[in-house]
Design an enzyme around this catalytic site. Sequence first.
Site, short mmCIF file in Angstrom:
data_model
loop_
_atom_site.label_atom_id
_atom_site.label_comp_id
_atom_site.label_asym_id
_atom_site.label_seq_id
_atom_site.Cartn_x
_atom_site.Cartn_y
_atom_site.Cartn_z
CG ASP A 1 -1.79 1.21 1.31
OD1 ASP A 1 -2.80 1.21 0.59
OD2 ASP A 1 -1.47 2.18 2.04
CG HIS B 1 -4.72 9.57 0.31
ND1 HIS B 1 -3.36 9.56 0.15
CD2 HIS B 1 -4.95 9.11 1.56
CE1 HIS B 1 -2.79 9.10 1.27
NE2 HIS B 1 -3.73 8.83 2.14
N1 LIG Z 1 -5.65 5.84 3.53
C1 LIG Z 1 -5.18 6.58 4.51
O1 LIG Z 1 -5.55 7.75 4.70
C2 LIG Z 1 -4.15 5.99 5.42
C3 LIG Z 1 -3.86 6.61 6.65
C4 LIG Z 1 -2.90 6.02 7.48
C5 LIG Z 1 -2.25 4.86 7.09
N2 LIG Z 1 -2.53 4.29 5.86
C6 LIG Z 1 -1.81 3.08 5.38
O2 LIG Z 1 -1.91 2.09 6.38
C7 LIG Z 1 -0.59 1.70 6.77
C8 LIG Z 1 -0.61 1.26 8.22
O3 LIG Z 1 -1.10 2.26 9.08
P1 LIG Z 1 -0.18 3.12 10.03
O4 LIG Z 1 1.22 3.10 9.50
O5 LIG Z 1 -0.84 4.43 10.21
O6 LIG Z 1 -0.26 2.38 11.43
P2 LIG Z 1 -0.04 0.92 12.05
O7 LIG Z 1 0.23 -0.08 10.99
O8 LIG Z 1 -1.18 0.76 12.98
O9 LIG Z 1 1.26 1.15 12.94
C9 LIG Z 1 2.52 1.29 12.37
C10 LIG Z 1 3.49 1.61 13.50
O10 LIG Z 1 3.51 0.53 14.44
C11 LIG Z 1 4.80 -0.06 14.52
N3 LIG Z 1 4.60 -1.52 14.55
C12 LIG Z 1 4.40 -2.37 13.51
N4 LIG Z 1 4.22 -3.62 13.93
C13 LIG Z 1 4.31 -3.58 15.28
C14 LIG Z 1 4.22 -4.57 16.30
N5 LIG Z 1 4.02 -5.85 16.00
N6 LIG Z 1 4.37 -4.19 17.59
C15 LIG Z 1 4.58 -2.88 17.91
N7 LIG Z 1 4.69 -1.89 17.00
C16 LIG Z 1 4.55 -2.24 15.69
C17 LIG Z 1 5.54 0.40 13.29
O11 LIG Z 1 6.92 0.55 13.55
P3 LIG Z 1 8.06 -0.37 12.84
O12 LIG Z 1 8.04 -0.05 11.38
O13 LIG Z 1 9.29 0.06 13.53
O14 LIG Z 1 7.70 -1.81 13.15
C18 LIG Z 1 4.91 1.77 13.04
O15 LIG Z 1 5.52 2.76 13.85
C19 LIG Z 1 0.26 2.94 6.46
O16 LIG Z 1 1.64 2.64 6.41
C20 LIG Z 1 -0.34 3.33 5.13
O17 LIG Z 1 0.16 2.49 4.10
C21 LIG Z 1 -3.49 4.83 5.05
#
Ligand SMILES: NC(=O)c1ccc[n+]([C@@H]2O[C@H](COP(=O)([O-])OP(=O)(O)OC[C@H]3O[C@@H](n4cnc5c(N)ncnc54)[C@H](OP(=O)(O)O)[C@@H]3O)[C@@H](O)[C@H]2O)c1
Length: 319
Positions: A53, A121
């Site tokens: 993504d 988005h």
């Molecule tokens: N459409 C939208 O508007 C939108 C908005 C937000 C996000 N997104 C997409 O969704 C993806 C995921 O959401 P997100 O990045 O906001 O949040 P998330 O996946 O809930 O959290 C990611 C964070 O948690 C850490 N993490 C990952 N696995 C973990 C685990 N097992 N234990 C503890 N910490 C962990 C990661 O660090 P490390 O990398 O150090 O593991 C990172 O700092 C984004 O990267 C993006 O591609 C889309």
Amino acid sequence: MAATTTIPSVQLKGCEKAMPTLIMGTASYPPSDFETTKAAILEAIKVGYRHFDTAFAYGSEKPVGEAIAEAVRLGLVRSRDELFITTKLWCSFAEPSQIVPACKMSLRNLQLDYVDLYLIHWPIRLTEMISKTPVAREIVRPLDVKGAWAAMEECKKLGLTKAIGVSNFATKTIEEILSSATVPPAVNQVELNPLWRQEKLKEFCKKKGIHFTAYSPLGANNTKWGDNRVVDNEVLAEIAKSRGKTTAQVALRWVYEQGVSIVTKSFNKERMKENLDILDWYLSEEDTEKINQLPQRKGTTLASVLGPHDIVLELDALV
Ligand SMILES: NC(=O)c1ccc[n+]([C@@H]2O[C@H](COP(=O)([O-])OP(=O)(O)OC[C@H]3O[C@@H](n4cnc5c(N)ncnc54)[C@H](OP(=O)(O)O)[C@@H]3O)[C@@H](O)[C@H]2O)c1
């Protein structure tokens, strides 16, 4: 879990290729440099992820594209067709005439002929590119929802993307699309985790045949747009302890049991594996009941990105 993990797929409406439901996110905080992102995507492919993504706004399209090319060169996948790639239209290109060119620009960034899924988005338009936030109120405009959707349909018709969808769209805006769409949205990608359960929107999407993808399933732990409220939640931690899992795995398993696909971001090899290891065990009814009682709090707001402008606050209140 080994590199052979088979990730379940879902068939999107109007899209031949099945979509893997455990997805690697690429929005990192602080922003990762090109080589770090590229290396993380290659590692994720080795670990078993097949769906990535990205978004123009994350600045990750170019390293993702380079990682895909390298994965093919290295023989990690036979061809790009073995991967499912989602990217997103940024609000600064959301005027209908800008949308096909914006999709082509993303394809150039990704070195691809097509993406598998192209999403709007956010349901808003900006009249300029933004370099800092909050943005000036004058550049924030309502989205011409029907015009933008017609242009998304054109992207699909031209073969630039296999499927089209939306992100952060509320029921009202989706209804507006459906009232004139030839191709309905295949996906709505929205925040969902144990502390923001989205029951109404999830039910609405199900009824309309729109697949629901959950982002920030871990509450965007350690990022500017999230915090540790999910990974440090005491109820989840207690369930995790009793099952010999991590709190993150309990949160991810709960999200998975909602019948949605999940975008989780980790650039850490061990956590990439940990986040896939949620398929062969279950939460008990009692666990689920406890999780369903947790108080609700939305994490990502558009207002925190663009500023608390009237039109932005209205949109935030809808999703
Ligand atoms: N459409 C939208 O508007 C939108 C908005 C937000 C996000 N997104 C997409 O969704 C993806 C995921 O959401 P997100 O990045 O906001 O949040 P998330 O996946 O809930 O959290 C990611 C964070 O948690 C850490 N993490 C990952 N696995 C973990 C685990 N097992 N234990 C503890 N910490 C962990 C990661 O660090 P490390 O990398 O150090 O593991 C990172 O700092 C984004 O990267 C993006 O591609 C889309």
